[in-house]
Design an enzyme around this catalytic site. Structure first.
Site, PDB file in Angstrom:
ATOM      1  N   GLY A   1     -86.102 -12.319 -10.905  1.00 14.23           N
ATOM      2  CA  GLY A   1     -86.168 -11.955 -12.332  1.00 14.23           C
ATOM      3  C   GLY A   1     -84.819 -11.428 -12.800  1.00 14.23           C
ATOM      4  O   GLY A   1     -84.746 -10.507 -13.624  1.00 14.23           O
TER       5      GLY A   1
ATOM      6  N   TYR B   1    -102.183  -5.524 -17.583  1.00 11.74           N
ATOM      7  CA  TYR B   1    -100.886  -5.045 -17.101  1.00 11.74           C
ATOM      8  C   TYR B   1    -101.086  -3.827 -16.194  1.00 11.74           C
ATOM      9  O   TYR B   1    -100.576  -3.761 -15.073  1.00 11.74           O
ATOM     10  CB  TYR B   1    -100.021  -4.681 -18.310  1.00 11.74           C
TER      11      TYR B   1
HETATM   12  C1  AKB Z   1     -94.102  -2.182 -21.629  1.00 14.12           C
HETATM   13  O1  AKB Z   1     -94.064  -1.596 -22.713  1.00 14.12           O
HETATM   14  O2  AKB Z   1     -94.938  -3.049 -21.338  1.00 14.12           O
HETATM   15  C2  AKB Z   1     -93.098  -1.781 -20.585  1.00 14.12           C
HETATM   16  C3  AKB Z   1     -93.618  -0.657 -19.732  1.00 14.12           C
HETATM   17  C4  AKB Z   1     -93.574   0.721 -20.220  1.00 14.12           C
HETATM   18  O3  AKB Z   1     -94.072  -0.906 -18.659  1.00 14.12           O
HETATM   19  N1  AKB Z   1     -91.868  -1.419 -21.199  1.00 14.12           N
END
Ligand code: AKB
Length: 318
Positions: free
Chosen positions: A8, A143
């Site tokens: 990456g 996430y």
């Molecule tokens: C996001 O906003 O997804 C990233 C993080 C804080 O992991 N910058």
């Protein structure tokens, strides 16, 4: 750390980390790993080796590791929070299956592995103020789910196989080199570009929403210092809270206005990003990182703002 693969390498962290590692380890092979469509260009391409390194292709990664005698892997391949909500299966494939490929290769070829975690690894039930190092982690986003799972899987490979896995939980990262793509904290980068370019800024995060943030030079220091830390001093591994500042959109707006008095900002609703931001900590306690490996950020909001505005003015000739 001598020969390093940065997976990456053309992303927000990778583009600067690869160059910093090449500066700090001039005798090593610092390989810029990329996927087709995100090729390195300019000085990143010309200052060292590069290779296609797709985390979903284990054979391809193994070949690079043998060719360049890699001892350390920075695994920076990931979809950020808002994009991961739109493409949850792709996020799982890159973040989880990608990490599994890397950990298996690291086990076989004895590499150390850094995989960044995030404030996204926390959720609505986590204490939001001064969030402790060890606390409730029940995120509601894909996430966040992948970030907690990456922490657990990395700790598993350390305790079961002795793979030297280490990580930090990054807050929002602010830089003037490569833009982030699809994160919840991106507003804190975009606001500087709008201010310097003389544009009115539409802020997608509402006033009163506090999140941890960090300037990129400190993030690079965290990436490198944790991998150079004496393992005898590490009680934790995956992953350490690290932060440098916490603010809401009004606080950063007022800081920018000190330098650009006619800067204008208004709010627009972004329900996806707002819900994610509301579930994240307001401010983290990073005392374990400070104690176990000497973490200490250099920049605060004031010094970062001076540096960001100067760098962007130079770039845009403003
Ligand atoms: C996001 O906003 O997804 C990233 C993080 C804080 O992991 N910058």
């Amino acid at each position: 750390m001598k020969n390093v693969l940065v997976i990456g390498s053309t992303g927000q962290i990778g583009s600067e980390l690869t160059m910093e590692l090449r500066r700090q380890i001039p005798e090593g092979n610092i390989v810029a790993g990329y996927i087709p469509g995100a090729e390195p260009k300019g000085v990143l391409l010309e200052s060292g080796p590069s290779a296609v390194a797709d985390v979903t292709n284990a054979a391809q990664l193994a070949e690079i590791i043998d060719k360049y005698k890699i001892d350390t892997i920075y695994n920076l391949a990931a979809l950020l929070s808002a994009v991961a909500e739109a493409k949850p299966l792709l996020a799982w494939n890159i973040q989880m299956n990608g990490l599994l490929n890397i950990l298996e290769i690291a086990r076989e070829k004895k590499c150390a592995v850094f995989t960044p975690s995030s404030i996204g690894a926390f959720g609505p039930n986590t204490p939001h103020v001064n969030t402790p190092q060890d606390t409730i982690q029940r995120p509601k986003t894909m996430y966040g789910i992948t970030k907690v799972s990456c922490e657990l899987l990395s700790d598993y490979y350390f305790s079961k196989y002795g793979v030297d896995t280490r990580s930090v939980r990054f807050p929002g990262l602010i830089s003037n080199v490569t833009l982030p793509g699809g994160g919840t904290t991106d507003y804190a980068v975009d606001i500087y570009y709008a201010a310097v370019e003389g544009r009115d800024f539409a802020c997608p995060i509402q006033a009163g929403t506090f999140m941890d943030m960090m300037y990129m030079p400190d993030a690079l220091k965290a990436c490198i210092d944790i991998m150079n830390a004496d393992p005898a001093h590490l009680v934790h591994r995956n992953s350490f809270n690290v932060t440098a500042m916490s603010f809401d959109p009004e606080i950063i707006r007022k800081e920018i206005i000190k330098h650009i008095p006619d800067f204008k900002m208004h709010y627009v609703a972004d329900p996806v990003r707002q819900a994610i931001a509301d579930s994240w900590p307001d401010s983290m306690d990073d005392s374990c990182a400070r104690h176990e490996w000497g973490w200490k950020p250099t920049y605060n909001l004031e010094t970062m703002t001076v540096d960001m505005i100067a760098a962007l003015r130079k770039r845009f000739g403003k």
